[in-house]
Write a protein that holds these residues in place. Structure first.
Motif, PDB file in Angstrom:
ATOM      1  N   LEU A   1       0.807  -1.218   0.000  1.00  0.00           N
ATOM      2  CA  LEU A   1       0.000   0.000   0.000  1.00  0.00           C
ATOM      3  C   LEU A   1       0.842   1.271   0.000  1.00  0.00           C
ATOM      4  O   LEU A   1       0.285   2.367  -0.118  1.00  0.00           O
ATOM      5  N   LEU A   2       2.164   1.139   0.135  1.00  0.00           N
ATOM      6  CA  LEU A   2       3.007   2.330   0.105  1.00  0.00           C
ATOM      7  C   LEU A   2       2.942   2.984  -1.270  1.00  0.00           C
ATOM      8  O   LEU A   2       2.965   2.303  -2.302  1.00  0.00           O
ATOM      9  N   ASN A   3       2.853   4.303  -1.277  1.00  0.00           N
ATOM     10  CA  ASN A   3       2.744   5.078  -2.512  1.00  0.00           C
ATOM     11  C   ASN A   3       1.551   4.617  -3.351  1.00  0.00           C
ATOM     12  O   ASN A   3       1.600   4.579  -4.581  1.00  0.00           O
ATOM     13  N   SER A   4       0.474   4.268  -2.659  1.00  0.00           N
ATOM     14  CA  SER A   4      -0.767   3.870  -3.316  1.00  0.00           C
ATOM     15  C   SER A   4      -1.914   4.707  -2.753  1.00  0.00           C
ATOM     16  O   SER A   4      -1.932   5.037  -1.565  1.00  0.00           O
ATOM     17  N   PHE A   5      -2.873   5.023  -3.596  1.00  0.00           N
ATOM     18  CA  PHE A   5      -4.009   5.816  -3.142  1.00  0.00           C
ATOM     19  C   PHE A   5      -4.793   5.100  -2.060  1.00  0.00           C
ATOM     20  O   PHE A   5      -5.361   5.736  -1.158  1.00  0.00           O
ATOM     21  N   TRP A   6      -4.829   3.773  -2.099  1.00  0.00           N
ATOM     22  CA  TRP A   6      -5.632   3.001  -1.148  1.00  0.00           C
ATOM     23  C   TRP A   6      -5.048   3.000   0.248  1.00  0.00           C
ATOM     24  O   TRP A   6      -5.702   2.524   1.180  1.00  0.00           O
ATOM     25  N   VAL A   7      -3.847   3.521   0.430  1.00  0.00           N
ATOM     26  CA  VAL A   7      -3.311   3.635   1.784  1.00  0.00           C
ATOM     27  C   VAL A   7      -4.082   4.688   2.574  1.00  0.00           C
ATOM     28  O   VAL A   7      -4.051   4.691   3.815  1.00  0.00           O
ATOM     29  N   TYR A   8      -4.798   5.571   1.873  1.00  0.00           N
ATOM     30  CA  TYR A   8      -5.650   6.551   2.537  1.00  0.00           C
ATOM     31  C   TYR A   8      -6.993   5.956   2.958  1.00  0.00           C
ATOM     32  O   TYR A   8      -7.648   6.484   3.857  1.00  0.00           O
ATOM     33  N   VAL A   9      -7.399   4.886   2.314  1.00  0.00           N
ATOM     34  CA  VAL A   9      -8.760   4.365   2.476  1.00  0.00           C
ATOM     35  C   VAL A   9      -8.797   3.116   3.349  1.00  0.00           C
ATOM     36  O   VAL A   9      -9.541   3.050   4.339  1.00  0.00           O
ATOM     37  N   ILE A  10      -8.006   2.107   3.009  1.00  0.00           N
ATOM     38  CA  ILE A  10      -8.123   0.783   3.636  1.00  0.00           C
ATOM     39  C   ILE A  10      -7.825   0.794   5.136  1.00  0.00           C
ATOM     40  O   ILE A  10      -8.584   0.192   5.908  1.00  0.00           O
ATOM     41  N   PRO A  11      -6.758   1.442   5.624  1.00  0.00           N
ATOM     42  CA  PRO A  11      -6.468   1.351   7.074  1.00  0.00           C
ATOM     43  C   PRO A  11      -7.584   1.887   7.965  1.00  0.00           C
ATOM     44  O   PRO A  11      -7.709   1.452   9.115  1.00  0.00           O
ATOM     45  N   GLY A  12      -8.400   2.797   7.492  1.00  0.00           N
ATOM     46  CA  GLY A  12      -9.432   3.375   8.343  1.00  0.00           C
ATOM     47  C   GLY A  12     -10.848   2.978   7.964  1.00  0.00           C
ATOM     48  O   GLY A  12     -11.805   3.682   8.314  1.00  0.00           O
ATOM     49  N   LEU A  13     -11.004   1.839   7.275  1.00  0.00           N
ATOM     50  CA  LEU A  13     -12.336   1.434   6.843  1.00  0.00           C
ATOM     51  C   LEU A  13     -13.259   1.133   8.019  1.00  0.00           C
ATOM     52  O   LEU A  13     -14.445   1.460   7.991  1.00  0.00           O
ATOM     53  N   ILE A  14     -12.725   0.507   9.063  1.00  0.00           N
ATOM     54  CA  ILE A  14     -13.523   0.159  10.234  1.00  0.00           C
ATOM     55  C   ILE A  14     -12.993   0.930  11.439  1.00  0.00           C
ATOM     56  O   ILE A  14     -11.803   0.863  11.747  1.00  0.00           O
ATOM     57  N   SER A  15     -13.866   1.649  12.089  1.00  0.00           N
ATOM     58  CA  SER A  15     -13.518   2.388  13.301  1.00  0.00           C
ATOM     59  C   SER A  15     -14.293   1.804  14.470  1.00  0.00           C
ATOM     60  O   SER A  15     -15.528   1.673  14.401  1.00  0.00           O
ATOM     61  N   ALA A  16     -13.588   1.444  15.533  1.00  0.00           N
ATOM     62  CA  ALA A  16     -14.243   0.849  16.701  1.00  0.00           C
ATOM     63  C   ALA A  16     -15.224   1.830  17.333  1.00  0.00           C
ATOM     64  O   ALA A  16     -16.337   1.457  17.715  1.00  0.00           O
ATOM     65  N   PHE A  17     -14.821   3.081  17.449  1.00  0.00           N
ATOM     66  CA  PHE A  17     -15.697   4.079  18.049  1.00  0.00           C
ATOM     67  C   PHE A  17     -16.963   4.273  17.225  1.00  0.00           C
ATOM     68  O   PHE A  17     -18.081   4.298  17.762  1.00  0.00           O
ATOM     69  N   ASN A  18     -16.796   4.408  15.899  1.00  0.00           N
ATOM     70  CA  ASN A  18     -17.963   4.587  15.041  1.00  0.00           C
ATOM     71  C   ASN A  18     -18.866   3.360  15.064  1.00  0.00           C
ATOM     72  O   ASN A  18     -20.098   3.479  14.984  1.00  0.00           O
ATOM     73  N   MET A  19     -18.267   2.176  15.153  1.00  0.00           N
ATOM     74  CA  MET A  19     -19.063   0.957  15.238  1.00  0.00           C
ATOM     75  C   MET A  19     -19.925   0.949  16.494  1.00  0.00           C
ATOM     76  O   MET A  19     -21.109   0.583  16.458  1.00  0.00           O
ATOM     77  N   ILE A  20     -19.348   1.379  17.621  1.00  0.00           N
ATOM     78  CA  ILE A  20     -20.103   1.426  18.875  1.00  0.00           C
ATOM     79  C   ILE A  20     -21.241   2.436  18.782  1.00  0.00           C
ATOM     80  O   ILE A  20     -22.360   2.191  19.248  1.00  0.00           O
ATOM     81  N   VAL A  21     -20.983   3.576  18.164  1.00  0.00           N
ATOM     82  CA  VAL A  21     -22.010   4.603  18.020  1.00  0.00           C
ATOM     83  C   VAL A  21     -23.182   4.091  17.177  1.00  0.00           C
ATOM     84  O   VAL A  21     -24.355   4.218  17.564  1.00  0.00           O
ATOM     85  N   ILE A  22     -22.878   3.494  16.026  1.00  0.00           N
ATOM     86  CA  ILE A  22     -23.935   3.006  15.139  1.00  0.00           C
ATOM     87  C   ILE A  22     -24.663   1.821  15.774  1.00  0.00           C
ATOM     88  O   ILE A  22     -25.892   1.712  15.697  1.00  0.00           O
ATOM     89  N   ARG A  23     -23.924   0.914  16.405  1.00  0.00           N
ATOM     90  CA  ARG A  23     -24.555  -0.239  17.056  1.00  0.00           C
ATOM     91  C   ARG A  23     -25.511   0.209  18.156  1.00  0.00           C
ATOM     92  O   ARG A  23     -26.620  -0.331  18.300  1.00  0.00           O
TER      93      ARG A  23
END
Length: 299
Positions: free
Chosen positions: A138-160
């Motif tokens: 993922l180095l020097n790839s656009f997806w390094v901005y997207v994939i690492p933060g796809l799931i957030s524990a805090f956001n999951m708790i809020v939505i759940r």
């Protein structure tokens, strides 16, 4: 006498409430208006101080210095792309995970929830994360901005938590009509979760828009992946260095040294970086206010 006192109470309360609200509005708006005034004021004059809500010496030189390089336009679209793609994918995947762990019939919902929550307290650190991105190519790839933060524990708790407040009868009636989990999720759960999804979308979008450190760590060697925040950070650093070395500043930008200072550049950068989010926020405000109430009253 008692009747007269009762009539005065609403007047006193409304007056006091109005004064408090106006004071809060002034306190909230003043930093932004002051920054806007500084961004349009001559840099050498700003150093003197005394700039409040109105520029003393009007100039657009600060913004010309910010946009002089020509790299901000491409970086702006990279930031827009990462913000939109990451927000949409994160909302979709996080909401699906939240729906799964909110269902009582899911046997592993408690262990899965515990494992996800543990990620909020334990972090491998920067170096292991870098090698992980390297091993994932993922180095020097656009997806390094997207994939690492796809799931957030805090956001999951809020939505759940919000999903758990929805009436159970809606899901049971959908099951009686023959709807499966996917049909129930897309046709019933998602439409009812618009307030919390809009709230989480604002959280994710602001985080993605303001992020620059991941560009510095994972994609700094590829100019085409540079984001707006990273370019603004570099501009602020170069402005501080050039102003501290007048000979370099005058040789690179003759005539600009007397007009631009790190303070004025910082104010202009703040305005440039915050205006897109300020434009988006009014469209999500009603959902944001509603979504902030999740969990406060449980039916």
């Amino acid at each position: 006498m008692r009747t007269r006192t009762l009539r005065l109470e609403p007047v006193v309360f409304n007056t006091f409430n109005a004064v408090i609200m106006i004071a809060l509005a002034v306190v909230t708006l003043y930093p932004f208006l002051n920054t806007l005034a500084v961004s349009f004021n001559a840099g050498n004059d700003t150093v003197r101080g005394g700039i409040y809500l109105w520029p003393r010496i009007w100039t657009s030189q600060n913004y010309k210095a910010v946009f002089a390089g020509g790299t901000l336009y491409h970086a702006f679209w990279v930031s827009v792309a990462r913000t939109v793609i990451a927000t949409v994918l994160s909302l979709f995947l996080t909401s699906m995970l939240s729906y799964a762990v909110s269902r009582r019939e899911y046997v592993f919902r408690k262990p899965v929830t515990v494992l996800i929550v543990l990620t909020m307290y334990f972090n491998a650190g920067l170096i292991p994360s870098y090698f992980l991105m390297k091993d994932l190519h993922l180095l020097n790839s656009f997806w390094v901005y997207v994939i690492p933060g796809l799931i957030s524990a805090f956001n999951m708790i809020v939505i759940r938590t919000y999903m758990q407040t929805l009436p159970e009868g809606l899901i049971e009636s959908a099951r009686v009509d023959g709807a499966g989990d996917f049909r129930t999720f897309f046709s019933i759960i998602l439409p009812l979760c618009q307030p919390v999804l809009a709230t989480v979308a604002l959280f994710v979008a602001v985080g993605q828009w303001n992020s620059w450190f991941d560009t510095f760590i994972y994609a700094s060697s590829k100019q085409s992946l540079s984001t707006l925040q990273y370019e603004l950070m570099k501009l602020l650093s170069s402005a501080s260095i050039s102003i501290s070395n007048p000979s370099v500043a005058n040789s690179n930008n003759p005539g600009v040294h007397n007009m631009v200072t790190p303070m004025s550049i910082r104010a202009s950068i703040t305005i440039v970086a915050s205006v897109p989010i300020l434009i988006v926020y009014p469209f999500l405000q009603k959902y944001f206010v509603h979504g902030m109430q999740l969990g406060s009253v449980k039916e």
